[in-house]
Write an enzyme that holds these catalytic residues in place. Structure first.
Site, mmCIF file in Angstrom:
data_model
loop_
_atom_site.group_PDB
_atom_site.id
_atom_site.type_symbol
_atom_site.label_atom_id
_atom_site.label_comp_id
_atom_site.label_asym_id
_atom_site.label_seq_id
_atom_site.Cartn_x
_atom_site.Cartn_y
_atom_site.Cartn_z
ATOM 1 N N ASP A 141 0.420 -1.577 -0.152
ATOM 2 C CA ASP A 141 -0.277 0.032 0.055
ATOM 3 C C ASP A 141 0.590 1.267 0.115
ATOM 4 O O ASP A 141 0.761 2.105 0.568
ATOM 5 C CB ASP A 141 -0.985 0.196 1.286
ATOM 6 N N LYS A 144 2.844 3.345 -5.927
ATOM 7 C CA LYS A 144 2.450 2.734 -6.864
ATOM 8 C C LYS A 144 2.787 2.267 -8.228
ATOM 9 O O LYS A 144 2.620 0.798 -8.297
ATOM 10 C CB LYS A 144 0.893 3.149 -7.259
ATOM 11 N N ASP A 169 -2.972 -3.317 -2.398
ATOM 12 C CA ASP A 169 -4.342 -2.446 -2.247
ATOM 13 C C ASP A 169 -4.010 -1.234 -3.917
ATOM 14 O O ASP A 169 -3.072 -0.690 -4.754
ATOM 15 C CB ASP A 169 -4.116 -1.073 -0.832
ATOM 16 N N ASN A 170 -5.819 -0.389 -3.995
ATOM 17 C CA ASN A 170 -5.900 0.575 -4.680
ATOM 18 C C ASN A 170 -5.540 -0.219 -6.975
ATOM 19 O O ASN A 170 -4.637 0.622 -7.693
ATOM 20 C CB ASN A 170 -4.318 1.790 -4.653
ATOM 21 N N GLU A 199 -11.817 4.123 -0.887
ATOM 22 C CA GLU A 199 -11.877 4.437 0.185
ATOM 23 C C GLU A 199 -13.080 5.543 0.586
ATOM 24 O O GLU A 199 -12.528 6.459 -0.113
ATOM 25 C CB GLU A 199 -10.427 4.665 1.426
#
Ligand SMILES: CCNc1ncnc2c1ncn2[C@@H]1O[C@H](/C=C/CNC(=O)c2cc(-c3ccc(F)cc3)cc(O)c2O)[C@@H](O)[C@H]1O
Ligand SMILES: [Mg+2]
Length: 214
Positions: A141, A144, A169-170, A199
């Site tokens: 996380d 990226k 994540d993401n 989120e």
């Protein structure tokens, strides 16, 4: 120029959560970030997916890349069996200082080792500094564009074993196209996408769970 966003998040925890109660710390951060100001925590919706994967894996050794304020650190650490540790890496000293206080407020400081520094330097030291043979679970996380290089580094350092689970994540927003290509095309990984939302918003995002096949 006043408090930083992480400092305001810590204040919300100190004001609204109960010391030693991780659930109340998670709820306080989610409430603040949903109603007062957005922050890049994995959040309550994707957090339920994170919880279910951590519970399923029940890791003896876990690694988190990118602590930020410690929200997902608390989510993961609260689910770990006694005697197991979560190592979380954070290179911003200001964020690390806030995260330490939030982790301690939740009463989870004995289950978490927060190491300050960039993952690229710290991952190769995991074996000798923390006696890690391999990680059962890794939560990605951080920046990226670092998901792929750090995954390769974990492989090269022999820190992944048959069955190690990576949860990223993401993968949709902000997006990690290179990482998705990597784990979905490499035969050594079995990947699955868990659709969710960014989120505290209605924007699509999701988590990619990838099992290393060795
Ligand atoms: C240099 C790479 N190694 C690193 N080693 C250790 N810590 C690192 C590292 N990189 C970054 N970090 C830390 O991880 C955190 C960075 C996280 C980056 N996350 C995002 O950019 C992010 C961004 C969004 C987002 C989504 C939509 C938007 F409109 C705006 C933002 C949502 C998220 O859930 C995110 O996770 C910081 O605490 C940073 O100091
Ligand atoms: Mg994130």
């Amino acid at each position: 120029t006043g408090l930083s966003r992480p400092q305001r998040i810590l204040k919300a925890v100190q004001k609204n959560a109960t010391k030693g109660n991780p659930e109340s710390v998670i709820a306080a951060i989610d409430h603040y970030c949903r109603h007062s100001e957005w922050a890049m925590n994995v959040g309550d919706e994707k957090g339920l997916i994170l919880d279910s994967v951590v519970t399923e894996v029940n890791p003896s050794t876990a690694l988190e890349l990118g602590t930020y304020c410690g929200y997902s650190t608390v989510r993961i650490a609260r689910l770990l069996s006694p005697g197991t540790k979560l190592i979380t890496l954070e290179f911003n000293p200001d964020y690390a200082a806030i995260a330490r206080q939030i982790i301690a407020y939740a009463g989870l400081q004995d289950k978490v080792i927060l190491v300050e520094g960039p993952s690229g330097d710290l991952i190769p030291k995991m074996k000798q500094q923390h006696g890690i043979k391999s990680f059962d679970f890794v939560f990605l996380d951080h920046w990226k564009d670092r998901y792929v290089p750090d995954t390769k580094l974990l492989e090269e350092c022999g820190l992944l074993r048959k069955g190690s689970v990576l949860l990223a994540d993401n993968v949709i927003c902000p997006g990690t196209p290179e990482y998705l290509k990597y784990v979905r095309n490499d035969p050594r990984y079995e990947s699955r996408y868990f659709k969710s939302n960014l989120e505290y918003t209605k924007v699509e995002d999701g988590l990619e769970k990838s099992v290393f096949l060795g």
